[in-house]
Design an enzyme around this catalytic site. Structure first.
Site, short mmCIF file in Angstrom:
data_model
loop_
_atom_site.label_atom_id
_atom_site.label_comp_id
_atom_site.label_asym_id
_atom_site.label_seq_id
_atom_site.Cartn_x
_atom_site.Cartn_y
_atom_site.Cartn_z
N HIS A 72 44.57 -9.54 -13.69
CA HIS A 72 45.66 -8.81 -13.04
C HIS A 72 46.65 -9.76 -12.36
CE1 HIS A 72 43.91 -4.47 -12.87
NE2 HIS A 72 43.64 -5.07 -14.02
N HIS A 201 35.14 -5.99 -20.86
CA HIS A 201 34.54 -4.72 -20.44
C HIS A 201 33.10 -4.60 -20.92
CE1 HIS A 201 38.64 -2.53 -19.70
NE2 HIS A 201 38.36 -3.47 -18.80
#
Length: 333
Positions: A72, A201
């Protein structure tokens, strides 16, 4: 911040072509080098790893949380540590931590502070917070059973944050494949990077609010049809309709805290937790082929993931005399 038989299969060919393209296009910024701190802070990697090892003893999620911070950070004005800055009216900083993709979900900031303290004790004023995020991401993956790689270093810290940029640029769990591809392309990353990096993930958790829309009334007949019906039923127990949106579900229902290639097998079985996960396999073409390739070969996934992490870590770094080396990662000097 999710792909996989035979040495001569078309899928293997796609993988090696993708790797070849990466090798043709250098993934390391000439100003960054893995030996940047060889004389000024030679033990920085081990210091970072030690702090994360300690954190993992009490928080199995921390590795996934730290790699998400690096992801991010890099997608908003480059890998400059801007996600670590907190609100400050004096310096007119509106923290990226309060942007939609981060608020009440981005975590691990205390561990970053602990790393910074340990590094400052050993090498004061030398190592940037942006580099700490890059090193923490690599250590988090390798300590969880994933690949290790030489992290190019030499980033400096930015003196501003971009909350609006965080809202606009960070990939969303609700994004379709076109939007995901566009956001990755905007920062110079390709389809191989998209699928490989989505493989992060394979560990960590997601809040119910990021996928509950798939479980109830997604269509007139019920849940998202790209979601396994049995998996949807299981998730409904964790995330009841109108329940606690902050409740957590494992991103990988099989090996929640291990970094492996099970994520891609989950997509093949329609068990991608987020819409943005399952999108990679639901559409035809290169993304689905990469999912198949990475599912059948963990080695292929690990190699591609490491390459893509280097590529991501080279998005717009500040180097030379630009930016600064923050004394405290939460605020500019």
């Amino acid at each position: 911040m999710g792909v996989p038989r035979g040495a001569h299969s078309p899928l293997a060919t796609i993988f090696f072509v993708a790797i070849g393209l990466l090798l043709l296009c250098p993934t390391t910024n000439a100003q960054l080098t893995s030996t940047f701190y060889a004389t000024t802070c030679p033990n920085v990697s081990s210091i970072v790893s030690t702090v994360i090892q300690q954190a993992l003893q009490s928080d199995a999620r921390i590795g996934a949380s730290l790699i998400r911070l690096h992801f991010h950070d890099c997608f908003v004005q480059g890998c400059d540590g801007s996600i670590l800055l907190t609100d400050n009216s004096t310096t007119n900083i509106q923290s990226e931590q309060n942007a939609g993709p981060n608020v009440n979900s981005a975590r691990g900031f205390g561990v970053v502070d602990n790393i910074k303290t340990a590094v400052e004790n050993a090498c004061p004023g030398v190592v940037s917070c942006a580099d700490i995020l890059a090193l923490a991401a690599e250590a988090s993956v390798s300590l969880s059973g994933g690949p290790s790689w030489s992290v190019p270093l030499g980033r400096r810290d930015g003196r501003s944050a971009n909350q609006g940029g965080a809202n606009a640029s960070i990939p969303s769990p609700f994004d379709n494949l076109a939007n995901l591809t566009s956001k990755f392309s905007a920062v110079g990353l390709n389809t191989n990077d998209l699928v490989a990096l989505s493989g992060a993930h394979t560990f960590g958790r997601a809040q119910c609010r990021t996928f509950v829309n798939r479980l109830y009334n997604f269509t007139a007949s019920g849940p998202d049809p790209t979601l396994s019906s049995s998996y949807a039923t299981t998730l409904q127990q964790t995330c009841p309709q109108n329940g606690n949106g902050a409740a957590l579900a494992n991103l990988d229902p099989t090996t929640a805290d291990a970094f492996d290639n099970n994520y891609f097998a989950n997509l093949q079985n329609n068990q991608g937790l987020l819409q943005s996960d399952q999108e990679l396999f639901s559409a035809t073409g290169a993304p689905a082929a990469l999912v198949n390739s990475f599912s059948s070969s963990q080695t292929a996934f690990f190699q591609s993931f490491a390459q893509s992490m280097v590529s991501m870590g080279n998005i717009g770094p500040l180097t030379g005399s630009s930016g600064e080396i923050r004394r405290d990662c939460k605020m500019i000097n």
